[in-house]
Design a protein around this motif. Structure first.
Motif, PDB file in Angstrom:
ATOM      1  N   PHE A 283     -11.085  35.827  -2.748  1.00  0.00           N
ATOM      2  CA  PHE A 283     -10.892  34.369  -3.723  1.00  0.00           C
ATOM      3  C   PHE A 283     -11.851  34.253  -4.303  1.00  0.00           C
ATOM      4  N   THR A 284     -12.248  33.866  -5.995  1.00  0.00           N
ATOM      5  CA  THR A 284     -13.127  33.842  -6.278  1.00  0.00           C
ATOM      6  C   THR A 284     -13.613  32.048  -6.599  1.00  0.00           C
ATOM      7  N   GLY A 285     -14.746  31.773  -6.887  1.00  0.00           N
ATOM      8  CA  GLY A 285     -14.882  30.624  -7.146  1.00  0.00           C
ATOM      9  C   GLY A 285     -16.215  29.589  -6.335  1.00  0.00           C
ATOM     10  N   GLN A 286     -15.845  30.238  -5.613  1.00  0.00           N
ATOM     11  CA  GLN A 286     -17.129  29.916  -4.140  1.00  0.00           C
ATOM     12  C   GLN A 286     -16.614  28.625  -3.737  1.00  0.00           C
ATOM     13  N   PRO A 287     -15.325  28.119  -3.609  1.00  0.00           N
ATOM     14  CA  PRO A 287     -14.706  27.069  -2.502  1.00  0.00           C
ATOM     15  C   PRO A 287     -15.689  26.690  -1.826  1.00  0.00           C
ATOM     16  N   GLU A 288     -16.136  25.739  -0.847  1.00  0.00           N
ATOM     17  CA  GLU A 288     -16.553  25.114   0.102  1.00  0.00           C
ATOM     18  C   GLU A 288     -15.842  25.369   1.399  1.00  0.00           C
ATOM     19  N   TYR A 289     -14.373  24.819   1.261  1.00  0.00           N
ATOM     20  CA  TYR A 289     -13.626  24.081   1.741  1.00  0.00           C
ATOM     21  C   TYR A 289     -11.999  25.071   1.216  1.00  0.00           C
ATOM     22  N   ILE A 290     -11.292  25.921   2.533  1.00  0.00           N
ATOM     23  CA  ILE A 290      -9.518  26.141   1.597  1.00  0.00           C
ATOM     24  C   ILE A 290      -8.896  25.174   2.690  1.00  0.00           C
ATOM     25  N   SER A 291      -7.858  25.155   2.803  1.00  0.00           N
ATOM     26  CA  SER A 291      -7.183  24.331   3.239  1.00  0.00           C
ATOM     27  C   SER A 291      -5.758  25.318   2.836  1.00  0.00           C
ATOM     28  N   VAL A 292      -4.430  24.643   4.571  1.00  0.00           N
ATOM     29  CA  VAL A 292      -3.595  24.917   3.980  1.00  0.00           C
ATOM     30  C   VAL A 292      -2.587  24.059   4.743  1.00  0.00           C
ATOM     31  N   TYR A 293      -1.680  24.553   4.050  1.00  0.00           N
ATOM     32  CA  TYR A 293      -0.827  23.300   4.162  1.00  0.00           C
ATOM     33  C   TYR A 293       1.297  23.679   4.195  1.00  0.00           C
ATOM     34  N   ASP A 294       1.633  23.004   5.090  1.00  0.00           N
ATOM     35  CA  ASP A 294       3.014  23.791   5.013  1.00  0.00           C
ATOM     36  C   ASP A 294       4.007  22.505   3.527  1.00  0.00           C
ATOM     37  N   LEU A 295       5.185  22.652   3.337  1.00  0.00           N
ATOM     38  CA  LEU A 295       6.016  21.988   2.396  1.00  0.00           C
ATOM     39  C   LEU A 295       5.635  20.586   2.586  1.00  0.00           C
ATOM     40  N   SER A 296       6.292  20.503   3.607  1.00  0.00           N
ATOM     41  CA  SER A 296       6.048  18.790   4.085  1.00  0.00           C
ATOM     42  C   SER A 296       4.653  18.243   4.025  1.00  0.00           C
ATOM     43  N   GLY A 297       3.276  18.646   4.093  1.00  0.00           N
ATOM     44  CA  GLY A 297       2.144  18.127   3.865  1.00  0.00           C
ATOM     45  C   GLY A 297       1.114  18.451   5.756  1.00  0.00           C
ATOM     46  N   LEU A 298       2.272  19.049   6.028  1.00  0.00           N
ATOM     47  CA  LEU A 298       1.318  18.977   7.593  1.00  0.00           C
ATOM     48  C   LEU A 298      -0.193  20.301   7.185  1.00  0.00           C
ATOM     49  N   LEU A 299      -0.953  19.795   7.496  1.00  0.00           N
ATOM     50  CA  LEU A 299      -2.502  20.584   7.265  1.00  0.00           C
ATOM     51  C   LEU A 299      -2.189  21.619   8.752  1.00  0.00           C
ATOM     52  N   LEU A 300      -2.609  22.845   8.221  1.00  0.00           N
ATOM     53  CA  LEU A 300      -2.343  24.204   8.981  1.00  0.00           C
ATOM     54  C   LEU A 300      -3.562  25.065   9.889  1.00  0.00           C
ATOM     55  N   LEU A 301      -4.309  24.723   8.629  1.00  0.00           N
ATOM     56  CA  LEU A 301      -5.375  25.219   8.260  1.00  0.00           C
ATOM     57  C   LEU A 301      -6.223  24.837   8.132  1.00  0.00           C
ATOM     58  N   GLU A 302      -7.279  24.826   8.462  1.00  0.00           N
ATOM     59  CA  GLU A 302      -8.807  24.915   7.256  1.00  0.00           C
ATOM     60  C   GLU A 302     -10.115  25.077   8.096  1.00  0.00           C
ATOM     61  N   LYS A 303     -10.945  25.635   6.956  1.00  0.00           N
ATOM     62  CA  LYS A 303     -12.038  26.745   6.929  1.00  0.00           C
ATOM     63  C   LYS A 303     -13.040  25.975   6.333  1.00  0.00           C
ATOM     64  N   LYS A 304     -14.565  26.089   6.352  1.00  0.00           N
ATOM     65  CA  LYS A 304     -15.327  25.673   5.991  1.00  0.00           C
ATOM     66  C   LYS A 304     -15.706  27.171   5.089  1.00  0.00           C
ATOM     67  N   ILE A 305     -15.940  27.629   4.492  1.00  0.00           N
ATOM     68  CA  ILE A 305     -16.722  29.179   3.611  1.00  0.00           C
ATOM     69  C   ILE A 305     -17.711  29.117   3.525  1.00  0.00           C
ATOM     70  N   GLU A 306     -18.304  30.467   4.444  1.00  0.00           N
ATOM     71  CA  GLU A 306     -19.665  30.418   4.346  1.00  0.00           C
ATOM     72  C   GLU A 306     -19.865  32.128   3.692  1.00  0.00           C
TER      73      GLU A 306
END
Length: 85
Positions: free
Chosen positions: A28-51
């Motif tokens: 990825f590009t743009g230097q996000p602080e966090y990336i979160s992945v959700y399924d289509l129902s809105g359930l948070l599956l994965l979250e990571k602080k980017i360093e």
């Protein structure tokens, strides 16, 4: 004759990622602080602080369609992610 159609959302995007569909990792590009992945129902599956990395592992996600959120301060972008192994 229409020679070019620009998507307003993509012109304003601060974050991009590839490949999509992905197998086991995203770049990825743009230097996000966090990336979160959700399924289509809105359930948070994965979250990571980017360093200081431009790589995000998707190995634990099964094949499917997901929503991925890139965050930096108060700014957020949501994009579609396809996992296809």
């Amino acid at each position: 004759i229409i020679t070019n159609v620009e998507d307003e959302e993509s012109k304003q995007s601060q974050f991009t990622f590839f490949p999509n569909p992905a197998k086991c990792e995203l770049h990825f590009t743009g230097q996000p602080e966090y990336i979160s992945v959700y399924d289509l129902s809105g359930l948070l599956l994965l979250e990571k602080k980017i360093e200081d990395s431009e790589l995000f592992s998707t190995e634990i996600l099964p094949n499917g369609l997901y929503l991925i959120t890139f965050s930096k301060g108060p700014y957020k972008e949501v994009k579609r992610l396809i996992i296809q192994k």
